[in-house]
Design an enzyme around this catalytic site. Structure first.
Site, PDB file in Angstrom:
ATOM      1  N   ASN A  10      33.882  46.432  46.836  1.00  0.00           N
ATOM      2  CA  ASN A  10      33.463  45.180  47.480  1.00  0.00           C
ATOM      3  C   ASN A  10      34.152  45.121  48.846  1.00  0.00           C
ATOM      4  O   ASN A  10      35.357  44.889  48.915  1.00  0.00           O
ATOM      5  CB  ASN A  10      33.898  43.998  46.590  1.00  0.00           C
ATOM      6  CG  ASN A  10      33.705  42.661  47.274  1.00  0.00           C
ATOM      7  OD1 ASN A  10      33.001  42.549  48.269  1.00  0.00           O
ATOM      8  ND2 ASN A  10      34.349  41.626  46.733  1.00  0.00           N
ATOM      9  N   LYS A  12      33.815  42.983  51.142  1.00  0.00           N
ATOM     10  CA  LYS A  12      34.013  41.604  51.633  1.00  0.00           C
ATOM     11  C   LYS A  12      33.587  41.510  53.096  1.00  0.00           C
ATOM     12  O   LYS A  12      32.612  42.145  53.490  1.00  0.00           O
ATOM     13  CB  LYS A  12      35.470  41.174  51.426  1.00  0.00           C
ATOM     14  CG  LYS A  12      35.979  41.466  50.019  1.00  0.00           C
ATOM     15  CD  LYS A  12      37.261  40.776  49.718  1.00  0.00           C
ATOM     16  CE  LYS A  12      37.763  41.227  48.365  1.00  0.00           C
ATOM     17  NZ  LYS A  12      38.832  40.430  47.845  1.00  0.00           N
ATOM     18  N   HIS A  96      31.775  35.944  42.581  1.00  0.00           N
ATOM     19  CA  HIS A  96      33.129  36.392  42.935  1.00  0.00           C
ATOM     20  C   HIS A  96      34.012  35.156  43.102  1.00  0.00           C
ATOM     21  O   HIS A  96      33.550  34.121  43.582  1.00  0.00           O
ATOM     22  CB  HIS A  96      33.080  37.202  44.238  1.00  0.00           C
ATOM     23  CG  HIS A  96      34.374  37.901  44.521  1.00  0.00           C
ATOM     24  ND1 HIS A  96      35.462  37.242  45.056  1.00  0.00           N
ATOM     25  CD2 HIS A  96      34.767  39.180  44.329  1.00  0.00           C
ATOM     26  CE1 HIS A  96      36.463  38.105  45.168  1.00  0.00           C
ATOM     27  NE2 HIS A  96      36.067  39.284  44.739  1.00  0.00           N
ATOM     28  N   GLU A  98      36.107  34.323  45.186  1.00  0.00           N
ATOM     29  CA  GLU A  98      36.151  33.770  46.545  1.00  0.00           C
ATOM     30  C   GLU A  98      34.921  32.907  46.818  1.00  0.00           C
ATOM     31  O   GLU A  98      34.992  31.933  47.570  1.00  0.00           O
ATOM     32  CB  GLU A  98      36.281  34.920  47.559  1.00  0.00           C
ATOM     33  CG  GLU A  98      37.687  35.516  47.515  1.00  0.00           C
ATOM     34  CD  GLU A  98      37.781  36.956  47.996  1.00  0.00           C
ATOM     35  OE1 GLU A  98      36.839  37.463  48.624  1.00  0.00           O
ATOM     36  OE2 GLU A  98      38.839  37.579  47.742  1.00  0.00           O
ATOM     37  N   GLU A 182      38.048  39.716  36.712  1.00  0.00           N
ATOM     38  CA  GLU A 182      38.849  39.721  37.930  1.00  0.00           C
ATOM     39  C   GLU A 182      39.812  38.533  37.927  1.00  0.00           C
ATOM     40  O   GLU A 182      39.454  37.437  38.397  1.00  0.00           O
ATOM     41  CB  GLU A 182      37.930  39.620  39.150  1.00  0.00           C
ATOM     42  CG  GLU A 182      37.018  40.807  39.346  1.00  0.00           C
ATOM     43  CD  GLU A 182      36.851  41.120  40.823  1.00  0.00           C
ATOM     44  OE1 GLU A 182      37.091  42.261  41.212  1.00  0.00           O
ATOM     45  OE2 GLU A 182      36.520  40.210  41.603  1.00  0.00           O
ATOM     46  N   GLY A 188      43.678  40.887  45.742  1.00  0.00           N
ATOM     47  CA  GLY A 188      44.263  40.979  47.084  1.00  0.00           C
ATOM     48  C   GLY A 188      45.751  40.697  47.139  1.00  0.00           C
ATOM     49  O   GLY A 188      46.309  40.493  48.211  1.00  0.00           O
ATOM     50  N   SER A 228      43.475  44.279  42.746  1.00  0.00           N
ATOM     51  CA  SER A 228      44.535  45.159  43.262  1.00  0.00           C
ATOM     52  C   SER A 228      44.498  46.569  42.665  1.00  0.00           C
ATOM     53  O   SER A 228      45.540  47.158  42.379  1.00  0.00           O
ATOM     54  CB  SER A 228      45.914  44.514  43.075  1.00  0.00           C
ATOM     55  OG  SER A 228      46.003  43.337  43.863  1.00  0.00           O
TER      56      SER A 228
HETATM   57  C1  PEP Z   1      37.797  41.960  44.747  1.00  0.00           C
HETATM   58  O1  PEP Z   1      37.690  41.313  45.757  1.00  0.00           O
HETATM   59  O2  PEP Z   1      36.856  42.015  43.954  1.00  0.00           O
HETATM   60  C2  PEP Z   1      39.065  42.647  44.521  1.00  0.00           C
HETATM   61  C3  PEP Z   1      39.300  43.080  43.323  1.00  0.00           C
HETATM   62  O3  PEP Z   1      39.924  42.775  45.586  1.00  0.00           O
HETATM   63  P1  PEP Z   1      41.262  43.685  45.665  1.00  0.00           P
HETATM   64  O4  PEP Z   1      40.926  45.021  45.074  1.00  0.00           O
HETATM   65  O5  PEP Z   1      41.580  43.776  47.127  1.00  0.00           O
HETATM   66  O6  PEP Z   1      42.320  42.987  44.891  1.00  0.00           O
END
Ligand code: PEP
Length: 267
Positions: A10, A12, A96, A98, A182, A188, A228
Site C-alpha cells: 500500500n 498510500k 484502511h 486511515e 491491521e 507506521g 510495520s
Molecule cells: C498499512 O498502511 O497498511 C501499513 C501496514 O503500513 P506500515 O507497513 O507502514 O505499518
C-alpha cells in the site's frame, strides 16, 4: 487447502506516476523467478495508469487504495468501480484505518477533529466491498483495533464486530475476497504485532468469516497481517499457520525491501 500467499504493498500518498512505473519494473526484475506467491501494489490513483502500463508482461497485480460504491454521477473527487476495472485493477483496499479516521500514534497531527475527514465507517466499508465484488474487483478489507481497545482487552470483540459488519450480505467465493488484520497501533509505528499474537487473532477471524460466509469460503480466503512489516520480521510472520500474506505500507515503497518481503512467502 492451499492458499497462495498474497504480499500486497500500500503506497498510500507516495510516488508520482514516473516513480511508480520505475519502481514496479525494478521490483519485477527482483521477484520474477519466485513461484507460489502473488505480489500486488496499490499506488495512489494518479499513478494507476502509468503503473498498469509498466506492469504489462509481469505477474504483479494492481490494486487501488479506495473506491466509491456508485458507478458514475455527481460525486466530485471520487473514483468508481468501473473506473478501477477499466484501468486494470484486480484488488482494491477497503476500510484502511486511515480512511476510517482511526489514526494511531504515528501521526500526532491528525487531531480528533480532523480524523473524520475521510469518513469511512462499517456501513461504507460494507458498501464499498459489495460494489467492488459486483464489478469483479477483489476487495482487501482492513480491520484493526486501536491501542486503547487492545489495552482494555477488547481486541477480539472489536475485530469480530468490524468483520461481521463488513461482510454483511456479501456473496463471494473465497478467492474473491481478502481480509487484512491491521492493528492501528502497529501501522507506521515500527511496532510490529508479535507474530504469534497476529496468528491468534487471524485464526479467530477465520472462525468469524466461517460464521458469516460459510466454511468453504472461509477456508479458501486469504487473511493477511499488516503493520510495520519489514524484510527482517516478514519471515517470522510468514511462518505462522493462519497468516496468508501481508499488507505492507512503508517498506513497500522500496523495490529491494519489498522484494525481500515477497520472498519471505516463498521461503
Ligand atoms: C498499512 O498502511 O497498511 C501499513 C501496514 O503500513 P506500515 O507497513 O507502514 O505499518
Amino acid at each position: 487447502m492451499t492458499r497462495i500467499p498474497l504480499m500486497a504493498g500500500n503506497w498510500k500518498m507516495n510516488k508520482t506516476a514516473a516513480e511508480g512505473a520505475a519502481m514496479v519494473k525494478d521490483l519485477w526484475g527482483r521477484i520474477q523467478s519466485l513461484s507460489g506467491v502473488e505480489a500486488a501494489v496499490c499506488p495512489p490513483m494518479t499513478a494507476l495508469h502509468a503503473v498498469a502500463q509498466a506492469l504489462q508482461g509481469s505477474k504483479i497485480a494492481l490494486g487501488a487504495q479506495d473506491i466509491f460504491w456508485k458507478e458514475k454521477g455527481a460525486y466530485t473527487g471520487l473514483i468508481s468501480p468501473l473506473m478501477l476495472k477499466d484501468i486494470g485493477c484486480k484488488y482494491v483496499i477497503v476500510g484502511h484505518s486511515e480512511r476510517r479516521g482511526r489514526f494511531g500514534t504515528a501521526d500526532a497531527s491528525m487531531t480528533p477533529e480532523l480524523m473524520t475527514v475521510f469518513g469511512d465507517n462499517d456501513t461504507t466499508v460494507n458498501r464499498k466491498a459489495q460494489a467492488a465484488l459486483e464489478h469483479g474487483l477483489r476487495p482487501i478489507i482492513c480491520v484493526g483495533e486501536t491501542l486503547e481497545e487492545r489495552q482494555a482487552g477488547n481486541t477480539d470483540k472489536v475485530i469480530s464486530d468490524q468483520l461481521q459488519k463488513a461482510l454483511q450480505g456479501l456473496a463471494a467465493d473465497g478467492d474473491e475476497l481478502v481480509i487484512a488484520y491491521e492493528p492501528v497501533w502497529a501501522i507506521g509505528t515500527g511496532q510490529v504485532c508479535d507474530p504469534t499474537e497476529a496468528d491468534r487473532v487471524i485464526a479467530m477471524m477465520r472462525e468469524v468469516v466461517k460464521g458469516c460466509l460459510g466454511k468453504e469460503t472461509a477456508e479458501k480466503m486469504r487473511l493477511l497481517y499488516g503493520g510495520s512489516v519489514t524484510p527482517e520480521n516478514a519471515p517470522a510472520i510468514m511462518e505462522q499457520n493462519a497468516i496468508d500474506g501481508v499488507l505492507v505500507g512503508g517498506a513497500s515503497l522500496d523495490a529491494e525491501k519489498f522484494a525481500s518481503i515477497v520472498s519471505a512467502a516463498n521461503a
